[in-house]
Design a protein around this motif. Structure first.
Motif, PDB file in Angstrom:
ATOM      1  N   LEU A  75       0.856  -1.181   0.000  1.00 58.67           N
ATOM      2  CA  LEU A  75       0.000   0.000   0.000  1.00 58.67           C
ATOM      3  C   LEU A  75       0.887   1.223   0.000  1.00 58.67           C
ATOM      4  N   LEU A  76       0.486   2.219  -0.772  1.00 55.56           N
ATOM      5  CA  LEU A  76       1.219   3.480  -0.827  1.00 55.56           C
ATOM      6  C   LEU A  76       0.249   4.601  -0.480  1.00 55.56           C
ATOM      7  N   VAL A  77       0.663   5.496   0.404  1.00 50.72           N
ATOM      8  CA  VAL A  77      -0.131   6.665   0.771  1.00 50.72           C
ATOM      9  C   VAL A  77       0.633   7.886   0.290  1.00 50.72           C
ATOM     10  N   VAL A  78      -0.047   8.706  -0.534  1.00 48.09           N
ATOM     11  CA  VAL A  78       0.600   9.892  -1.084  1.00 48.09           C
ATOM     12  C   VAL A  78      -0.100  11.153  -0.590  1.00 48.09           C
ATOM     13  N   ASP A  79       0.657  12.223  -0.531  1.00 47.05           N
ATOM     14  CA  ASP A  79       0.129  13.535  -0.183  1.00 47.05           C
ATOM     15  C   ASP A  79      -0.428  14.133  -1.472  1.00 47.05           C
ATOM     16  N   GLY A  80      -1.740  14.077  -1.635  1.00 48.58           N
ATOM     17  CA  GLY A  80      -2.366  14.586  -2.844  1.00 48.58           C
ATOM     18  C   GLY A  80      -3.554  13.729  -3.222  1.00 48.58           C
ATOM     19  N   TYR A  81      -3.950  13.829  -4.456  1.00 50.51           N
ATOM     20  CA  TYR A  81      -5.128  13.118  -4.956  1.00 50.51           C
ATOM     21  C   TYR A  81      -4.737  11.908  -5.793  1.00 50.51           C
ATOM     22  N   ALA A  82      -5.585  10.886  -5.771  1.00 50.33           N
ATOM     23  CA  ALA A  82      -5.431   9.749  -6.678  1.00 50.33           C
ATOM     24  C   ALA A  82      -6.005  10.115  -8.045  1.00 50.33           C
ATOM     25  N   ASP A  83      -7.169  10.764  -8.027  1.00 46.07           N
ATOM     26  CA  ASP A  83      -7.806  11.229  -9.251  1.00 46.07           C
ATOM     27  C   ASP A  83      -8.479  12.568  -8.973  1.00 46.07           C
ATOM     28  N   LEU A  84      -8.695  13.327 -10.030  1.00 47.45           N
ATOM     29  CA  LEU A  84      -9.125  14.715  -9.851  1.00 47.45           C
ATOM     30  C   LEU A  84     -10.601  14.981 -10.087  1.00 47.45           C
ATOM     31  N   ASP A  85     -11.337  13.976 -10.545  1.00 46.48           N
ATOM     32  CA  ASP A  85     -12.776  14.180 -10.726  1.00 46.48           C
ATOM     33  C   ASP A  85     -13.489  12.834 -10.703  1.00 46.48           C
ATOM     34  N   SER A  86     -14.795  12.869 -10.683  1.00 48.89           N
ATOM     35  CA  SER A  86     -15.575  11.635 -10.589  1.00 48.89           C
ATOM     36  C   SER A  86     -15.453  10.782 -11.845  1.00 48.89           C
ATOM     37  N   GLY A  87     -14.953  11.353 -12.921  1.00 49.68           N
ATOM     38  CA  GLY A  87     -14.714  10.603 -14.147  1.00 49.68           C
ATOM     39  C   GLY A  87     -13.404   9.828 -14.122  1.00 49.68           C
ATOM     40  N   GLY A  88     -12.614  10.039 -13.079  1.00 52.37           N
ATOM     41  CA  GLY A  88     -11.364   9.303 -12.923  1.00 52.37           C
ATOM     42  C   GLY A  88     -10.156   9.925 -13.579  1.00 52.37           C
ATOM     43  N   ARG A  89     -10.190  11.245 -13.845  1.00 53.16           N
ATOM     44  CA  ARG A  89      -9.013  11.904 -14.438  1.00 53.16           C
ATOM     45  C   ARG A  89      -7.820  11.674 -13.515  1.00 53.16           C
ATOM     46  N   PRO A  90      -6.798  10.947 -13.981  1.00 52.40           N
ATOM     47  CA  PRO A  90      -5.718  10.530 -13.094  1.00 52.40           C
ATOM     48  C   PRO A  90      -4.882  11.688 -12.558  1.00 52.40           C
ATOM     49  N   CYS A  91      -4.494  11.515 -11.322  1.00 52.99           N
ATOM     50  CA  CYS A  91      -3.583  12.434 -10.654  1.00 52.99           C
ATOM     51  C   CYS A  91      -2.427  11.575 -10.124  1.00 52.99           C
ATOM     52  N   LEU A  92      -1.636  12.109  -9.241  1.00 56.10           N
ATOM     53  CA  LEU A  92      -0.453  11.411  -8.745  1.00 56.10           C
ATOM     54  C   LEU A  92      -0.765   9.994  -8.274  1.00 56.10           C
ATOM     55  N   GLY A  93      -1.806   9.814  -7.469  1.00 50.84           N
ATOM     56  CA  GLY A  93      -2.104   8.490  -6.922  1.00 50.84           C
ATOM     57  C   GLY A  93      -2.413   7.458  -7.990  1.00 50.84           C
ATOM     58  N   ALA A  94      -3.157   7.829  -9.011  1.00 50.98           N
ATOM     59  CA  ALA A  94      -3.481   6.894 -10.090  1.00 50.98           C
ATOM     60  C   ALA A  94      -2.222   6.526 -10.878  1.00 50.98           C
ATOM     61  N   HIS A  95      -1.364   7.495 -11.112  1.00 47.52           N
ATOM     62  CA  HIS A  95      -0.117   7.210 -11.820  1.00 47.52           C
ATOM     63  C   HIS A  95       0.807   6.347 -10.962  1.00 47.52           C
ATOM     64  N   ALA A  96       0.838   6.581  -9.646  1.00 48.38           N
ATOM     65  CA  ALA A  96       1.643   5.744  -8.749  1.00 48.38           C
ATOM     66  C   ALA A  96       1.083   4.318  -8.711  1.00 48.38           C
ATOM     67  N   HIS A  97      -0.236   4.187  -8.716  1.00 49.73           N
ATOM     68  CA  HIS A  97      -0.862   2.862  -8.758  1.00 49.73           C
ATOM     69  C   HIS A  97      -0.447   2.121 -10.028  1.00 49.73           C
TER      70      HIS A  97
END
Length: 181
Positions: A75-97
């Motif tokens: 498991l990885l916990v990041v300071d920030g968002y995984a995704d930026l909207d309900s449509g799943g626009r990727p942010c740092l967390g999604a890219h780290a995943h």
């Protein structure tokens, strides 16, 4: 970095005035970070400049470096968002995943206007919520973990410690194993 089993990691990156970055990882044996077993910092001399919408391109290289050699990442916990909207626009967390192949919990300290799906979580006596998103795991499970992570303050202890280490640092590549007990 050998953990002897499953590794639950909180990571943060701080950008240096020199143009580089210091990344910090706090490693625990459980998802609530009640038993921290290692801390590590790494410095990269150069990172990409900030580009709107492509923050992950700047953040991932220092994360790769500080996580290098870590076995059992679960498991990885990041300071920030995984995704930026309900449509799943990727942010740092999604890219780290996508990069590390493990569930990622994004814990943001401030609201982002399009992240209306992020779940506000109050911890301790704070009246200011954290905003939780997730990639690779159900959001409600991520919310429950953040709500119950070790620490009595708004920010869970592991996230606060990763931030402190990234800002102040240890000597590059120094690994400080510690046993709580």
């Amino acid at each position: 970095m050998e953990t002897g089993g499953r590794a639950f990691v909180a990571v943060d990156v701080h950008y240096l005035g020199s143009g580089g970055a210091r990344a910090a990882a706090v490693v625990a044996t459980d998802a609530r970070f009640s038993e921290v077993v290692a801390e590590r910092t790494e410095v990269l001399a150069e990172v990409l400049p900030y580009r709107p919408g492509e923050f992950y391109l700047r953040e991932l290289p220092p994360m790769r470096t500080v996580l290098s050699g870590l076995s059992g990442l679960s498991l990885l916990v990041v300071d920030g968002y995984a995704d930026l909207d309900s449509g799943g626009r990727p942010c740092l967390g999604a890219h780290a995943h996508a990069e590390f192949g493990v569930p990622v919990i994004g814990v943001a300290k401030s609201a982002f206007r399009t992240a209306t799906h992020a779940v506000p979580v109050l911890r301790g006596t704070s009246v200011r919520p954290l905003f939780v998103t997730a990639a690779g795991m159900p959001r409600d499970e991520a919310v429950d973990l953040v709500r119950h992570m070790a620490g009595q303050h708004r920010l869970p202890d592991a996230i606060r410690r990763a931030d402190t280490l990234a800002r102040a640092g240890l000597p590059a590549a120094e690994l400080a194993d510690r046993q709580d007990g």
